[in-house]
Design an enzyme around this catalytic site. Sequence first.
Site: not given
Lengths: 316, 509
Positions: B213, B287, B321, B418
């Site tokens: 997806k 991840e 990331c 983040e």
Amino acid sequence: MEKTIKKSSLTISENGLEKKTSSKRLEVLKTYKIYIGGQFPRTESGRYYQPTNASGKKLANVCLSSRKDFRDAVVAARGAASGWSGRAAFNRGQILYRMAEMLEGRKAQFIEELIQQDSTKAKAEKEVNLAIDRLIYYAGWCDKYQQIYSAVNPVATSHFNFSVPEPTGVVSIIAPQADSLLGLVSVIAPVIAGGNTCIVLASETKPLCSVTFAEVLNSSDLPGGVVNILTGKPSELTSWFVDHMDVNATIYCESNSDVQKMMREKSALNLKRIFFYDKVKWNTDEGQSPYFIMDTQEIKTTWHPIENIAGSGAGY
Amino acid sequence: MAKTISKKKSNTIKLNFDTSWSYAPAPESKSAATINKQYDLFINGEWVKPSGGKPARLNDDSRSGGYFDTINPANEEKLSEVAEANVADVDKAVKAARTAYEKVWKKMPAKERAKYVFRISRMIQEKARELAIIESLDGGKPIRESRDFDVPTAANHFFYYAGWADKLEYAFPNRKTESLGVAGQIIPWNFPLLMAAWKIAPAIATGNTVVLKPAETTPLTALKLAEIIQESDLPPGVVNIVTGAGATGAAIVNHPDINKIAFTGSTDVGKIIQRAIAGTNKKATLELGGKAANIIFEDAPIDQAVEGVINGIYFNQGHVCCAGSRLYVQESIAKQVIKKLRDRIESLIVGDPLDKNTDIGAINSRQQLETIHKYLDIGKKEGAEMYQSSCSLPGRGFWCRPTLFTNVAQSNRIAQEEIFGPVLAILTFRTDDEVIEKANNSPYGLSAGVWTDKGSKIFNMTRRMRAGVVWANTFNKFDPSSPFGGYKESGFGREGGLHGLLPYLNLVN
């Protein structure tokens, strides 16, 4: 007098029970304490339990460790982590070998304890021998698995790039319930061979060897805090073992699927690495391999540019 | 005085960033790309209409009919509409993948499997220009990045793993390998095609089949990849691509006949997945997020370090990331480095992603822009000093000026959380022990960077930093042969290289 002492302490019959001797000397019973940060405290909770053997004989008053004991052990393990992982791999190998030496030297005591916990003499001897050999096996791996599982990666850009395994950190372990000594050694050895520190919950029903094994560790150059051993009930402690935010990985050796589910759910809290060793036969060669070491390793990849002046080729 | 000199436009004066520099527009032509008006689901080698009716995401009227829009974040214009897969569609895709696994893919000789994967790699190369344009249109990233990084690296990833297919017995000493079965893969919007390659290539090379997806806001290049896969004659059902939002992802994660979940995305969602698959035998690779420390020592080559820091945080609008979002500068050079960084961000070109000169493109979505703005406010409220480039921004679309914060404390949220945008938090340090303590003081551990000319210091630092990828005197470099993945809450498992095989295999004696 001398003759009597020998008789009462070492003579063991086939069914594992001590022979009745005519000696009047009162036997000195052992206090089974837990092992945290290289010390042998009693549980802070002041609680105890009495495991029994198959014939219902009480084996000892064993510490019923608490969540607080576990947390203290995590502090000790975290404190020991950088020192232990920073040691030369060769030195870790020597220390694991030393552990095997010390275990060999106290073989008789372990056989006796195993027999108290329903093993036969032959089986007990075999288990202790296997445990010693397993330590030797992992002692040898300490400075070798890195070479097998590292890589220099041929990246397309002008960089030197390599990947090496590094210890994941602090590992909490619920030891196998069935194998009092061998199970304990089999789960501890690969974790510390890889430079991790750990907190281990010993077999609930067969805890005697674990405390004696802590004495082996304590006299074998293993720094305090690298291995911490608690006794008590998995039903009480397992959820704390997998809950703690300063634990990096958890190992569980039983096949209880409800517990496994609970553990994996809780591991999400800080994304602990979680391993279920419920199908491993510890008394076979399947119970040892460098892949057990690799379970609690992280792969670190490092990049550095390679100077490339005006497109010059290699000079040799 | 300086102003009058700069107005003379003399070639002999030094670069003066107070003047306005401008480049003539150099837009890539859209004509090389074909985007359909509507895309269906790619299941069992065919384009299948969504079973439709009620969309998977409830209470959202814009999604009636089983399709949702994907827009160009640089001008908010609709590019296409794509199908939304619901539970039944996902089930259909998993069934196709299972059948393909049992009947075809598992049995196929590995060297034949390899050739299909090689072929896909070649076809990506053939269509590289089209893929790059669509990637920049749909996601907002500069065409320079999609053309020179995303697309070629995606092709290379397939090429690298293709070669592994018939060599797995050499990868794991003393063990045989077995494929897992059906892999459910969920990827983010920051590198849409590249993440699809990172997921699909190792999975099918090792003999698994896939239901993938793509992210809700960037489905188009994955659907283009589906066209390539169809063209490559890969057996139907080996790769299935279903589009949708979070609910579609949840349907994949919760499907009982999936053996493996591979997810790249936020740590929050990663944790939800880990909880969701508790009690199953599904393997997982996660991840997740990061907050990489990038450390500059006083003995570093300063200009190179500044370039590396700029690339580290502003690459792909900071939607990375492993972005170097926490900069630690040694105190003695902090003033100098901050000055250079301010000058440098002033020279970054922000604008049309399709312009070949553009350094910073559009923020991927309105939602992400709001998140970034929230953090800018938080940073200011926490007492950090914000500095932004003075560049002008286009009138429509989602944009954020390259931003840096000075006077940041270790405990500030902009130094801990983040942000996933072009926002750099700058902190200082005096000693190596101090900076290691600060750098490792994070729940994340995906990547890290260190800049120094002293070799022994490099190894001291790279060894002590708790992160899966460490860049020394460089940053944000990737390669198919180089394992990527995190420590701690940045997830587990590796993608890339030999180490990227294990997440898709069982080892047996």
